[in-house]
Design a protein around this motif. Structure first.
Motif, PDB file in Angstrom:
ATOM      1  N   LYS A 463       7.371   9.840   2.112  1.00  0.00           N
ATOM      2  CA  LYS A 463       7.135  10.082   0.684  1.00  0.00           C
ATOM      3  C   LYS A 463       5.726  10.602   0.411  1.00  0.00           C
ATOM      4  O   LYS A 463       5.355  10.827  -0.750  1.00  0.00           O
ATOM      5  N   GLN A 464       4.930  10.738   1.477  1.00  0.00           N
ATOM      6  CA  GLN A 464       3.571  11.287   1.417  1.00  0.00           C
ATOM      7  C   GLN A 464       2.596  10.394   0.628  1.00  0.00           C
ATOM      8  O   GLN A 464       1.729  10.879  -0.089  1.00  0.00           O
ATOM      9  N   TYR A 465       2.768   9.077   0.805  1.00  0.00           N
ATOM     10  CA  TYR A 465       1.770   8.144   0.293  1.00  0.00           C
ATOM     11  C   TYR A 465       0.717   7.876   1.367  1.00  0.00           C
ATOM     12  O   TYR A 465      -0.438   7.579   1.051  1.00  0.00           O
ATOM     13  N   LEU A 466       1.146   7.929   2.644  1.00  0.00           N
ATOM     14  CA  LEU A 466       0.261   7.687   3.780  1.00  0.00           C
ATOM     15  C   LEU A 466       0.379   8.823   4.782  1.00  0.00           C
ATOM     16  O   LEU A 466       1.342   9.587   4.779  1.00  0.00           O
ATOM     17  N   GLU A 467      -0.622   8.885   5.663  1.00  0.00           N
ATOM     18  CA  GLU A 467      -0.551   9.818   6.791  1.00  0.00           C
ATOM     19  C   GLU A 467      -1.338   9.236   7.957  1.00  0.00           C
ATOM     20  O   GLU A 467      -2.259   8.434   7.772  1.00  0.00           O
ATOM     21  N   ARG A 468      -0.933   9.633   9.181  1.00  0.00           N
ATOM     22  CA  ARG A 468      -1.680   9.199  10.370  1.00  0.00           C
ATOM     23  C   ARG A 468      -2.906  10.090  10.529  1.00  0.00           C
ATOM     24  O   ARG A 468      -2.836  11.299  10.281  1.00  0.00           O
TER      25      ARG A 468
END
Length: 480
Positions: A463-468
């Motif tokens: 959902k593009q709340y986080l990213e690595r």
């Protein structure tokens, strides 16, 4: 003084070893107290809770009297009780303690023939909190408790509104306001609905409207009540009820602009008086039952297709409600004209119910239903439901499965919200640190598995709340 000093030192020396033995002993006693209950069908919630409370009280008193309330022994008692209460027969099966405790509370708070006085109920509810504090899956208890509370409030089955409110406050003290916020809103809706009914009656008098029936409604917030809207069916409101529904909708629209009412007819109850029998019976039934029976005012016999056309019910709903009316001998089917038999005799005979059920399976759209003009019953006032006796356990099992499925969905949303809150505050966080903080935030409601948290992290990344982080794959960044 010297003797006291030696005794204290002696207790300190043996305390760690004895506390460990005490933990094992209490755990064994606790499991012995609840293990036989799995084979019993009756009073399992009551026996489960009362047996555990007896074990807890017995060993707590022992620790206070013999070991002067030594904290290491109190800690051993807490660990043992937590182990027993959260015990699972299988890792694949959910723990039954939250459900059993909720059912025990339901039994205390629901009107019954036995009847406890208010002080006894309050004492037993306070004792329930002792068990509740040891439960890991508090959200499961909350879900079961909310469903049972909803039934008590909607069907006016609560033994006391003060007792209901007191229990909600006890849960709030144990877990905080967020845990009981929906329960408070449910309770408030009932109070607001009482005022709304009074205002509606004033509205009817001012507009000189006569409904011809006693009409009482509950307006409930969809987000607060755990009501099953999947059971909604197409339904043609009977003419005697249509005027009341229409009048209330106009009244409500005049007070609250823009709000939409969804009528949950499958949860409604009506009281109908039988005037076609030798004696007058007052029967409490569902709205669908009432709609079917009112059609027989103009004819003693009706075709299945006529009933469906007039009620607009689905085949499943219509057949279930027709079958319950046949089982109670209010309606007769072709070939079942044993009209001189007492309704009580049939309802108490398992074989009669089974034979009626086998008849229902062979019924088709060609079936003709006839009003039993010779109907008799020993009771002048009684209730009929759409659930047959043999279906009760099946329905309960379905409710349990649905409740656990609902809890799983709620947990996913709760964990995702917790992860977003943590990452919004920290911006960048390593994987293990994030897992640890999520578990800490969730432990007051339930203990999430690491696997579930990982799935929630992956869902938030999609959902593009986080990213690595590209430089460190073990680290997450919050996307504003």
């Amino acid at each position: 003084m010297i003797l006291e000093h030696i005794t204290r030192k002696g207790l300190e020396a043996i305390s760690p070893l004895s506390a460990r033995d005490d933990n094992e002993h209490i755990t064994r006693k606790g499991l012995e107290a609840i293990s036989p209950l799995s084979a019993r069908d009756d009073n399992v919630p009551q026996l489960f809770v009362e047996n555990l409370l007896q074990v807890h009280k017995q060993h707590l008193n022992l620790i206070k009297e013999v070991f002067n309330g030594d904290q290491s022994f109190i800690g051993a008692l807490d660990k043992a009780c937590a182990a027993v209460i959260n015990h699972r027969l299988s890792l694949k099966l959910p723990c039954r303690s939250p459900e059993l405790l909720a059912r025990y509370c339901d039994g205390l708070l629901k009107k019954s023939v036995k009847g406890n006085n208010e002080s006894e109920i309050d004492d037993k509810l306070s004792a329930c909190i002792t068990i509740f504090k040891y439960i890991d899956d508090k959200d499961v208890f909350q879900k079961f408790y909310a469903k049972m509370l909803a039934k008590r409030l909607i069907h006016s089955q609560s033994v006391s509104m003060d007792a209901e409110e007191a229990m909600i406050n006890k849960l709030k003290q144990a877990c905080g306001y967020e845990f009981t916020s929906k329960l408070h809103r449910m309770f408030t809706d009932i109070k607001v609905s009482d005022d709304l009914n009074n205002n509606f009656n004033d509205y009817l008098r001012q507009n000189t409207l006569e409904l011809g029936i006693n009409f009482n409604i509950y307006v409930l917030q969809a987000g607060a009540w755990p009501l099953n809207q999947s059971a909604l069916s197409t339904f043609a409101i009977p003419l005697p009820l249509e005027k009341s529904v229409s009048a209330f909708e106009k009244f409500y629209a005049s007070k609250f602009n823009g709000r939409k009412l969804t009528w949950l007819h499958h949860l409604c109850q009506t009281e109908l008086k039988f005037g076609f029998t030798r004696r007058t019976y007052s029967v409490v039934m569902g709205t669908y039952h009432m709609a079917i029976l009112l059609l027989f005012e103009s004819s003693d016999s009706l075709h299945y297709m006529e009933l469906q056309e007039n009620t607009k019910l689905t085949d499943e709903q219509l057949q279930r409600h027709l079958q319950s009316l046949v089982d109670h001998k209010i309606l007769l089917v072709d070939g079942s004209h044993k009209s001189n038999e007492s309704a009580d005799e049939e309802s108490n005979t398992q074989s009669s119910s089974a034979s009626s059920t086998s008849q229902s399976t062979s019924q088709s759209v060609d079936t003709i239903y006839t009003l039993n003009l010779n109907y008799s019953n020993k009771r002048m006032k009684f209730k009929i439901t759409a659930v047959q006796q043999k279906e009760v356990q099946q329905v309960l099992q379905q409710e349990v499965e649905q409740t656990h499925a609902s809890v799983d969905e709620d947990r996913k949303l709760y964990l995702q919200a917790a992860i977003v809150r943590i990452m919004k505050d920290r911006k960048v966080l390593k994987h293990n640190q994030l897992i640890e903080q999520v578990i800490n935030q969730s432990k007051n409601r339930f203990t999430p598995s690491v696997q579930m948290i990982k799935k929630c992290i992956e869902a938030l990344m999609e959902k593009q709340y986080l990213e690595r982080n590209t430089s460190n794959t073990d680290e997450y960044s919050y996307i504003a």
